[in-house]
Design a protein around this motif. Sequence first.
Motif, PDB file in Angstrom:
ATOM      1  N   SER A 122       0.730  -1.362   0.073  1.00 34.73           N
ATOM      2  CA  SER A 122      -0.091  -0.046  -0.240  1.00 34.73           C
ATOM      3  C   SER A 122       0.868   1.338  -0.057  1.00 34.73           C
ATOM      4  N   SER A 123       2.067   1.124   0.479  1.00 34.08           N
ATOM      5  CA  SER A 123       2.856   2.326   0.611  1.00 34.08           C
ATOM      6  C   SER A 123       4.039   2.342  -0.420  1.00 34.08           C
ATOM      7  N   SER A 124       4.021   1.373  -1.518  1.00 35.44           N
ATOM      8  CA  SER A 124       5.035   1.360  -2.435  1.00 35.44           C
ATOM      9  C   SER A 124       4.682   2.505  -3.346  1.00 35.44           C
ATOM     10  N   SER A 125       3.463   3.218  -3.612  1.00 30.60           N
ATOM     11  CA  SER A 125       3.490   4.249  -4.408  1.00 30.60           C
ATOM     12  C   SER A 125       3.841   5.702  -3.866  1.00 30.60           C
ATOM     13  N   GLN A 126       3.893   5.389  -2.183  1.00 32.45           N
ATOM     14  CA  GLN A 126       4.487   6.739  -1.594  1.00 32.45           C
ATOM     15  C   GLN A 126       5.912   6.706  -1.485  1.00 32.45           C
ATOM     16  N   SER A 127       6.696   5.671  -1.481  1.00 32.46           N
ATOM     17  CA  SER A 127       8.094   5.590  -1.388  1.00 32.46           C
ATOM     18  C   SER A 127       8.747   5.810  -2.664  1.00 32.46           C
ATOM     19  N   SER A 128      10.007   6.466  -2.357  1.00 29.82           N
ATOM     20  CA  SER A 128      10.795   6.478  -3.959  1.00 29.82           C
ATOM     21  C   SER A 128      11.146   5.212  -4.389  1.00 29.82           C
ATOM     22  N   PRO A 129      11.069   5.232  -5.728  1.00 26.37           N
ATOM     23  CA  PRO A 129      11.483   3.887  -6.271  1.00 26.37           C
ATOM     24  C   PRO A 129      12.924   3.821  -6.314  1.00 26.37           C
ATOM     25  N   THR A 130      13.873   4.837  -6.150  1.00 29.51           N
ATOM     26  CA  THR A 130      15.129   4.759  -5.946  1.00 29.51           C
ATOM     27  C   THR A 130      15.780   4.402  -4.696  1.00 29.51           C
ATOM     28  N   THR A 131      14.876   4.406  -3.633  1.00 28.11           N
ATOM     29  CA  THR A 131      15.443   3.891  -2.356  1.00 28.11           C
ATOM     30  C   THR A 131      15.331   2.367  -2.269  1.00 28.11           C
ATOM     31  N   PRO A 132      16.428   1.516  -2.092  1.00 25.69           N
ATOM     32  CA  PRO A 132      16.410   0.210  -2.198  1.00 25.69           C
ATOM     33  C   PRO A 132      16.169  -0.246  -0.702  1.00 25.69           C
ATOM     34  N   PHE A 133      15.490  -1.638  -0.574  1.00 29.95           N
ATOM     35  CA  PHE A 133      15.589  -1.978   0.636  1.00 29.95           C
ATOM     36  C   PHE A 133      16.829  -3.083   0.928  1.00 29.95           C
ATOM     37  N   CYS A 134      17.560  -2.872   1.898  1.00 30.57           N
ATOM     38  CA  CYS A 134      18.668  -3.707   2.236  1.00 30.57           C
ATOM     39  C   CYS A 134      18.752  -3.819   3.781  1.00 30.57           C
ATOM     40  N   PRO A 135      18.869  -5.095   4.264  1.00 25.05           N
ATOM     41  CA  PRO A 135      19.231  -5.236   5.808  1.00 25.05           C
ATOM     42  C   PRO A 135      20.071  -4.252   6.277  1.00 25.05           C
ATOM     43  N   PRO A 136      19.852  -4.009   7.582  1.00 24.15           N
ATOM     44  CA  PRO A 136      20.718  -2.969   8.449  1.00 24.15           C
ATOM     45  C   PRO A 136      22.077  -3.551   8.448  1.00 24.15           C
ATOM     46  N   PHE A 137      22.351  -4.861   8.728  1.00 26.84           N
ATOM     47  CA  PHE A 137      23.543  -5.508   8.880  1.00 26.84           C
ATOM     48  C   PHE A 137      23.527  -6.742   7.954  1.00 26.84           C
ATOM     49  N   PRO A 138      24.514  -6.786   7.292  1.00 24.72           N
ATOM     50  CA  PRO A 138      24.665  -7.900   6.303  1.00 24.72           C
ATOM     51  C   PRO A 138      25.000  -9.390   6.858  1.00 24.72           C
ATOM     52  N   ASN A 139      25.510  -9.219   8.147  1.00 26.60           N
ATOM     53  CA  ASN A 139      25.821 -10.506   8.954  1.00 26.60           C
ATOM     54  C   ASN A 139      26.025 -10.208  10.462  1.00 26.60           C
ATOM     55  N   ASN A 140      26.040 -11.208  11.210  1.00 28.48           N
ATOM     56  CA  ASN A 140      26.163 -11.228  12.554  1.00 28.48           C
ATOM     57  C   ASN A 140      27.667 -10.519  13.008  1.00 28.48           C
ATOM     58  N   THR A 141      28.627 -10.510  12.559  1.00 27.09           N
ATOM     59  CA  THR A 141      29.880  -9.937  12.905  1.00 27.09           C
ATOM     60  C   THR A 141      29.616  -8.554  12.584  1.00 27.09           C
ATOM     61  N   THR A 142      29.064  -8.070  11.610  1.00 24.07           N
ATOM     62  CA  THR A 142      28.776  -6.686  11.296  1.00 24.07           C
ATOM     63  C   THR A 142      28.149  -6.185  12.348  1.00 24.07           C
ATOM     64  N   LEU A 143      26.940  -6.795  12.810  1.00 27.23           N
ATOM     65  CA  LEU A 143      25.995  -6.304  13.918  1.00 27.23           C
ATOM     66  C   LEU A 143      26.945  -6.109  15.332  1.00 27.23           C
ATOM     67  N   GLN A 144      27.547  -7.240  15.323  1.00 25.34           N
ATOM     68  CA  GLN A 144      28.250  -7.205  16.833  1.00 25.34           C
ATOM     69  C   GLN A 144      29.289  -6.047  16.897  1.00 25.34           C
ATOM     70  N   HIS A 145      29.916  -6.027  15.728  1.00 21.71           N
ATOM     71  CA  HIS A 145      30.901  -4.794  15.668  1.00 21.71           C
ATOM     72  C   HIS A 145      30.494  -3.485  15.963  1.00 21.71           C
ATOM     73  N   TYR A 146      29.148  -3.207  15.441  1.00 22.90           N
ATOM     74  CA  TYR A 146      28.329  -2.062  15.524  1.00 22.90           C
ATOM     75  C   TYR A 146      28.055  -1.790  16.909  1.00 22.90           C
ATOM     76  N   LEU A 147      27.460  -2.856  17.388  1.00 23.00           N
ATOM     77  CA  LEU A 147      26.823  -2.821  18.982  1.00 23.00           C
ATOM     78  C   LEU A 147      27.935  -2.490  19.854  1.00 23.00           C
ATOM     79  N   ALA A 148      29.255  -2.880  19.883  1.00 18.04           N
ATOM     80  CA  ALA A 148      30.529  -2.761  20.420  1.00 18.04           C
ATOM     81  C   ALA A 148      31.007  -1.440  20.520  1.00 18.04           C
ATOM     82  N   SER A 149      30.551  -0.800  19.247  1.00 18.85           N
ATOM     83  CA  SER A 149      31.154   0.580  18.765  1.00 18.85           C
ATOM     84  C   SER A 149      30.304   1.594  19.450  1.00 18.85           C
ATOM     85  N   ILE A 150      29.052   1.191  19.742  1.00 18.59           N
ATOM     86  CA  ILE A 150      27.975   2.191  20.528  1.00 18.59           C
ATOM     87  C   ILE A 150      27.854   1.754  22.119  1.00 18.59           C
TER      88      ILE A 150
END
Length: 131
Positions: free
Chosen positions: A43-71
């Motif tokens: 329902s919101s696809s017409s409202q969102s920009s077609p150029t904004t891709p969907f991608c997960p916030p973190f590609p893997n658990n290692t990147t997530l753990q690194h981010y959590l440790a940094s904050i």
Amino acid sequence: FTLFSILAMATSITNPPPLSAGGIHHPNDNSSQTCLTSPPSPSSSSQSSPTTPFCPPFPNNTTLQHYLASIAPPRELICPITQELLRDPVIATDGHTYERNSLITWFEGMGRTRSPVTNSLLEDTSVERLV
């Protein structure tokens, strides 16, 4: 640590950098491209920009753990009893820093005479002498 550096760390913890509107910056992307935090609904696809891709916030658990440790706040700013940020820190006779209310409860409320960190017997558990 100096008092200034501790205050600077505490400020960066309580005031993290703002997220971009509608999404987050992908951790592996150095460009300014922003990813949506969830797939757009039909329902919101017409409202969102077609150029904004969907991608997960973190590609893997290692990147997530690194981010959590940094904050994460430095361990020196965390009370060993409550595991929360120190708001009213005091130094006990064992040399460790605690939250005042939790240490008072430890000694007076629970009747303990040992260090919460080292479990060594403390000669002085009076709360009047807490620094």
